[in-house]
Design an enzyme around this catalytic site. Structure first.
Site, PDB file in Angstrom:
ATOM      1  N   HIS A   1       0.850  -1.179  -0.003  1.00 51.00           N
ATOM      2  CA  HIS A   1       0.164  -0.046  -0.070  1.00 51.00           C
ATOM      3  C   HIS A   1       0.731   1.264   0.078  1.00 51.00           C
ATOM      4  O   HIS A   1       0.439   2.321  -0.690  1.00 51.00           O
ATOM      5  CB  HIS A   1      -0.910   0.022   1.185  1.00 51.00           C
ATOM      6  CG  HIS A   1      -2.119   1.028   1.057  1.00 51.00           C
ATOM      7  ND1 HIS A   1      -3.062   0.968   0.250  1.00 51.00           N
ATOM      8  CD2 HIS A   1      -2.123   2.030   1.780  1.00 51.00           C
ATOM      9  CE1 HIS A   1      -3.970   1.910   0.533  1.00 51.00           C
ATOM     10  NE2 HIS A   1      -3.510   2.579   1.485  1.00 51.00           N
TER      11      HIS A   1
ATOM     12  N   GLU B   1      -8.143   7.278  -4.968  1.00 52.57           N
ATOM     13  CA  GLU B   1      -7.500   6.558  -4.108  1.00 52.57           C
ATOM     14  C   GLU B   1      -8.560   5.540  -3.970  1.00 52.57           C
ATOM     15  O   GLU B   1      -9.785   5.822  -3.812  1.00 52.57           O
ATOM     16  CB  GLU B   1      -6.736   7.231  -3.154  1.00 52.57           C
ATOM     17  CG  GLU B   1      -5.794   6.445  -2.326  1.00 52.57           C
ATOM     18  CD  GLU B   1      -4.942   7.206  -1.362  1.00 52.57           C
ATOM     19  OE1 GLU B   1      -3.859   7.726  -1.841  1.00 52.57           O
ATOM     20  OE2 GLU B   1      -5.572   7.744  -0.340  1.00 52.57           O
TER      21      GLU B   1
ATOM     22  N   HIS C   1     -10.316   2.548  -1.140  1.00 53.46           N
ATOM     23  CA  HIS C   1     -10.290   2.209   0.177  1.00 53.46           C
ATOM     24  C   HIS C   1     -11.339   0.945   0.371  1.00 53.46           C
ATOM     25  O   HIS C   1     -12.078   0.869   0.895  1.00 53.46           O
ATOM     26  CB  HIS C   1     -11.205   3.525   1.029  1.00 53.46           C
ATOM     27  CG  HIS C   1     -10.320   3.736   2.510  1.00 53.46           C
ATOM     28  ND1 HIS C   1     -10.821   3.956   3.592  1.00 53.46           N
ATOM     29  CD2 HIS C   1      -9.171   4.021   2.610  1.00 53.46           C
ATOM     30  CE1 HIS C   1     -10.025   4.213   4.524  1.00 53.46           C
ATOM     31  NE2 HIS C   1      -8.966   4.172   4.083  1.00 53.46           N
TER      32      HIS C   1
ATOM     33  N   HIS D   1     -10.364  -2.469   1.160  1.00 56.17           N
ATOM     34  CA  HIS D   1     -10.524  -3.323   2.303  1.00 56.17           C
ATOM     35  C   HIS D   1     -11.172  -2.824   3.342  1.00 56.17           C
ATOM     36  O   HIS D   1     -12.010  -3.323   3.889  1.00 56.17           O
ATOM     37  CB  HIS D   1      -8.942  -3.909   2.545  1.00 56.17           C
ATOM     38  CG  HIS D   1      -8.337  -4.628   1.449  1.00 56.17           C
ATOM     39  ND1 HIS D   1      -8.006  -4.170   0.424  1.00 56.17           N
ATOM     40  CD2 HIS D   1      -7.980  -6.033   1.333  1.00 56.17           C
ATOM     41  CE1 HIS D   1      -7.305  -5.171  -0.336  1.00 56.17           C
ATOM     42  NE2 HIS D   1      -7.539  -6.283   0.428  1.00 56.17           N
TER      43      HIS D   1
ATOM     44  N   ARG E   1      -7.978  15.407   1.981  1.00 58.07           N
ATOM     45  CA  ARG E   1      -6.766  15.880   2.706  1.00 58.07           C
ATOM     46  C   ARG E   1      -5.722  15.679   1.582  1.00 58.07           C
ATOM     47  O   ARG E   1      -4.764  16.763   1.678  1.00 58.07           O
ATOM     48  CB  ARG E   1      -6.618  14.927   3.825  1.00 58.07           C
ATOM     49  CG  ARG E   1      -7.277  15.134   5.050  1.00 58.07           C
ATOM     50  CD  ARG E   1      -6.718  14.824   6.269  1.00 58.07           C
ATOM     51  NE  ARG E   1      -6.419  13.338   6.329  1.00 58.07           N
ATOM     52  CZ  ARG E   1      -7.390  12.308   6.492  1.00 58.07           C
ATOM     53  NH1 ARG E   1      -8.601  12.691   6.630  1.00 58.07           N
ATOM     54  NH2 ARG E   1      -7.159  10.904   6.339  1.00 58.07           N
TER      55      ARG E   1
ATOM     56  N   ASP F   1      -0.580  15.276   4.658  1.00 53.99           N
ATOM     57  CA  ASP F   1      -1.548  14.564   5.362  1.00 53.99           C
ATOM     58  C   ASP F   1      -1.071  13.453   6.026  1.00 53.99           C
ATOM     59  O   ASP F   1      -0.208  12.626   5.328  1.00 53.99           O
ATOM     60  CB  ASP F   1      -2.871  14.530   4.415  1.00 53.99           C
ATOM     61  CG  ASP F   1      -2.933  13.219   3.897  1.00 53.99           C
ATOM     62  OD1 ASP F   1      -3.810  12.401   4.382  1.00 53.99           O
ATOM     63  OD2 ASP F   1      -1.970  13.007   3.010  1.00 53.99           O
TER      64      ASP F   1
ATOM     65  N   ASP G   1      -4.926   7.383 -12.151  1.00 54.33           N
ATOM     66  CA  ASP G   1      -5.365   6.060 -12.243  1.00 54.33           C
ATOM     67  C   ASP G   1      -5.616   5.341 -10.785  1.00 54.33           C
ATOM     68  O   ASP G   1      -4.688   5.590  -9.879  1.00 54.33           O
ATOM     69  CB  ASP G   1      -4.416   5.237 -13.088  1.00 54.33           C
ATOM     70  CG  ASP G   1      -3.070   5.193 -12.605  1.00 54.33           C
ATOM     71  OD1 ASP G   1      -2.647   6.113 -11.756  1.00 54.33           O
ATOM     72  OD2 ASP G   1      -2.060   4.506 -12.990  1.00 54.33           O
TER      73      ASP G   1
ATOM     74  N   ASN H   1      -3.156   5.507  -7.721  1.00 56.73           N
ATOM     75  CA  ASN H   1      -2.904   4.631  -6.460  1.00 56.73           C
ATOM     76  C   ASN H   1      -3.140   3.106  -6.856  1.00 56.73           C
ATOM     77  O   ASN H   1      -3.651   2.911  -7.920  1.00 56.73           O
ATOM     78  CB  ASN H   1      -4.099   4.818  -5.861  1.00 56.73           C
ATOM     79  CG  ASN H   1      -4.584   3.919  -4.393  1.00 56.73           C
ATOM     80  OD1 ASN H   1      -5.574   3.151  -4.502  1.00 56.73           O
ATOM     81  ND2 ASN H   1      -3.518   3.978  -3.410  1.00 56.73           N
TER      82      ASN H   1
END
Length: 720
Positions: free
Chosen positions: A47, A91, A93, A95, A114, A266, A488, A526
């Protein structure tokens, strides 16, 4: 507090392979402390380190005259003229959203916002691309409702309009949903804030909300497959507070205007660890942190917990020391924490102190620059078998199969939970095609879209990757915008399987070819790998977020067809049914090759439409569902019936690329035909808008009946 012994089991629980642990021993010359093990685990996981994908990501085109800042920062920065820039990123999220749908999705929105405002931009638009399991799977309805509520709950309270996105359902996502969040913001092109620290002895300042135990190990969890221990991972999901984030936005923008900031980052994945390491690494400096100074909302937190917490709404800043009083006053005004937690140092060290103990003393560069990088074995996806015979279908029954499917039905149930009008600059809300937002106080507007067809990518990763970019190009063009750049979001299964890595490589090559040909460089992105549950992977889903510019709202193609308007198709229809929506929805077949993408034709046809926008009343790209679905959607939104003359399943439902449907007043059709002939662009009249009936190649149904099915199917599918 006694730290646990470093055992092979503990190392494996941190997602580190034996050879990676051996490398740690070689780098530091001793066994790591528990906190150091956690830091290496966070920084070296997929990650944060992109260790399986870096080699291929480097091949993507990322530059152009419009690009101010490409990949490597919190978000990409693109020039939109007049001293202004748009800053954007997408990006995943995934999982967290499967484990805890509401908070997983909400904090995905918070994190991407952020990323944008940490660079000095005020967010002006959000989108989300969502992939769920089939509606009759026992978990799907719960996940859909939680994710949509989470996105709406956070974005609405924060105050950013959600202007677009996509929602799909497929059995491949039964055990692993995808939540890809996009945000864009506006900034002055000469007032962009970056993350590289500079200057020795500069204060490192913690900003925002307090640190708790939520999200500890979140980045490591996001780099692993799921199995039957999934419920145990619930504590690794972060909890968000959009009102705190709103205050953090305002405080940060005020702080930036006060000329107090050297660099700012951030706290996202791996929290304090990743943000501090990135700032030091980019500035060729070390960082010393004193954890006793970290604002904490829970008692007796350990160094390990503080370094790996992913509590939300937090920033890390390197501050101009003479501005401490000014900066502190701003954050106190907004009722947010402001704490000097460390300083920059000249040595290449990441030094963590807690109480009177050194909890970590590591070479900082080794955490990022020398993180493992793999050249994973990959095998090219074999060519798809030729498509077998497809029976001719009653066109109305074919249309019903599509509009009755939650993947293609009207999505009002979703976007009515999102505020698309906050800030009062939304010109084109979610629904059909790209969203459009006015650049406040100027004649300009920005268009936003997110696109991918995972079936295509599975069948042919190269063409599927090209198609995702080409569809984004068409969606922007169809509202009159000139495509500028892309972000992407690469969602794939286990990269240690050569066939999965082959999908990734093929898609990257296709995306690279398309963004180069269409002048839409990748400026941020990401990678989300290991999207598998019990060894079953998702469809390869390289989501493309794209931004286009309208220099004036006069350039907008925003109308709807009117009674008697002609329907015309720009582009060549060959009737490609391989991997089509009709084939999947009506026959349960996912067969044949993906449609080929002629990038030269894409560019030529897009430029033609933009050049002749004044001759058309409405436009839409042709993609999933082909001509029949696009024409129905356009007509239904205007409350009109429709007659299409092409006959045959392939002509009505084929998914040939580089095509647009346009609605044109009859008295302008001749001029459009003449322009097409002069430009060498195929243009075919295919029917007419009007009446209260939908007629496809002679088969008819009342518009009202079809509209009812189209507008109810989604909610009925998920029990909404």
């Amino acid at each position: 507090m006694t730290e646990p012994e470093i055992t092979p089991e503990l190392i494996a629980a941190h997602g580190l392979k034996p050879d990676e642990y051996q490398r740690i021993l070689e780098i530091i010359g001793r066994a790591p402390t528990f906190t150091e093990l956690g830091i290496f685990s966070a920084m070296w996981n997929e990650h944060c380190s992109y260790k399986s994908s870096k080699k291929w990501l480097r091949t993507l085109p990322t530059t152009g005259p419009q690009v101010i800042c490409g990949p490597g920062e919190n978000a990409g920065v693109v020039d939109i003229g007049d001293g202004q820039a748009v800053i954007f990123k997408m990006e995943s999220h995934n999982h967290p959203s499967y484990i805890e749908p509401y908070q997983g999705a909400a904090t995905g929105v918070g994190g991407i916002l952020r990323d944008v405002f940490t660079m000095g931009a005020r967010p002006i638009a959000a989108m989300n691309a969502l992939s769920f399991g089939v509606p009759d799977h026992p978990k799907t309805a719960h996940i859909v409702k939680g994710v949509v509520e989470g996105i709406g709950g956070y974005g609405n309270a924060f105050g950013v309009p959600t202007v677009g996105g996509e929602v799909r359902f497929h059995r491949a996502y039964n055990g692993n949903c995808l939540v890809n969040a996009f945000a864009a913001g506006l900034a002055d092109a000469d007032r962009i804030f970056y993350s590289a620290a500079s200057g020795v002895g500069m204060p490192v300042v913690y900003l925002g909300a307090k640190t708790g135990r939520d999200g500890v190990g979140g980045a490591t969890m996001a780099s692993a497959e799921f199995d039957d221990t999934i419920e145990e991972k619930r504590p690794t999901v972060q909890v968000g507070d959009p009102f705190t984030e709103k205050r953090l936005l305002e405080a940060c923008l005020e702080l930036m205007a006060s000329d107090s900031v050297i660099s700012i980052q951030d706290m996202g994945a791996a929290g304090l660890t990743c943000s501090a390491v990135e700032m030091g690494d980019k500035g060729d400096l070390g960082i010393r942190l004193q954890l006793d100074a970290v604002p904490q909302r829970e008692a007796n937190m350990t160094a390990y917990e503080m370094m790996l917490s992913e509590s939300q709404e937090r920033m890390l800043m390197v501050l101009k020391p003479e501005k401490e009083a000014v900066a502190r006053a701003i954050f106190e005004k907004w009722d947010l924490d402001f704490a000097i937690v460390g300083e920059t140092i000249p040595e290449d060290r990441f030094l963590i102190l807690h109480g009177n103990e050194v909890k970590a003393d590591l070479p900082l560069k080794a955490l990022s620059g020398t993180a493992p990088e793999y050249d994973r074995p990959w095998i090219e996806t074999p060519a798809a078998a030729p498509l077998g015979a497809v029976p001719e279908v009653d066109p109305i029954e074919g249309l019903k199969a599509l509009i009755g499917s939650p993947s293609y039905a009207h999505k009002a149930w979703v976007w009515e939970q999102y505020d698309s009008q906050v800030m009062a600059d939304t010109v084109r809300a979610p629904g059909l095609g790209a969203g459009v937002v006015r650049v406040h106080g100027t004649p300009k507007a920005l268009a936003f879209t997110s696109d991918v067809t995972p079936r295509y990518v599975k069948a042919n990763p190269f063409e599927g990757g090209k198609q995702a970019v080409a569809e984004a190009y068409r969606n922007l063009t169809a509202v009159g915008a000139k495509p500028l750049a892309t972000t992407d979001n690469m969602n794939f299964g286990n990269p240690e399987k050569p066939e999965i890595m082959g999908q990734f490589v093929g898609a990257i090559k296709g995306i690279g070819a398309a963004v180069a040909a269409l002048d839409m460089p990748i400026v941020s992105g990401n990678v989300s790998l290991y999207n598998e549950t019990d060894g079953v992977g998702i469809l390869p889903t390289p989501t493309i977020g794209a931004v286009g510019l309208l220099t004036s709202l006069d350039e907008l193609i925003a109308g709807q067809p009117e009674e008697g308007d002609l329907a015309l198709v720009i582009g060549t229809t060959a009737g490609h049914l391989g991997q089509s929506a009709l084939l999947a929805e009506m026959f349960g077949r996912e067969e044949g090759d993906a449609p080929p993408v002629d990038l030269e034709a894409e560019k030529r046809h897009g430029e033609f439409l933009r050049a002749n926008r004044k001759l058309v009343r409405a436009a839409a790209d042709l993609s999933d569902g082909g001509l029949a679905l696009a024409a129905f959607e356009m007509a239904e939104a205007a409350g009109l019936g429709l007659t299409l003359t092409p006959s045959g399943t392939a002509a009505l439902f084929g998914e040939d690329q580089a095509r647009y449907l346009v609605a044109c007043a009859p008295d302008r059709a001749e001029a459009l035909q003449a322009a097409a002939e002069a430009a060498g662009v195929p243009l075919q009249e295919v029917g007419r808008f009007g009446g209260a009936t939908v007629t496809l190649a002679g088969a008819s149904a009342p518009l009202a009946d079809l509209s009812r099915l189209y507008r109810r199917a989604f909610a009925e599918a998920i029990g909404g």
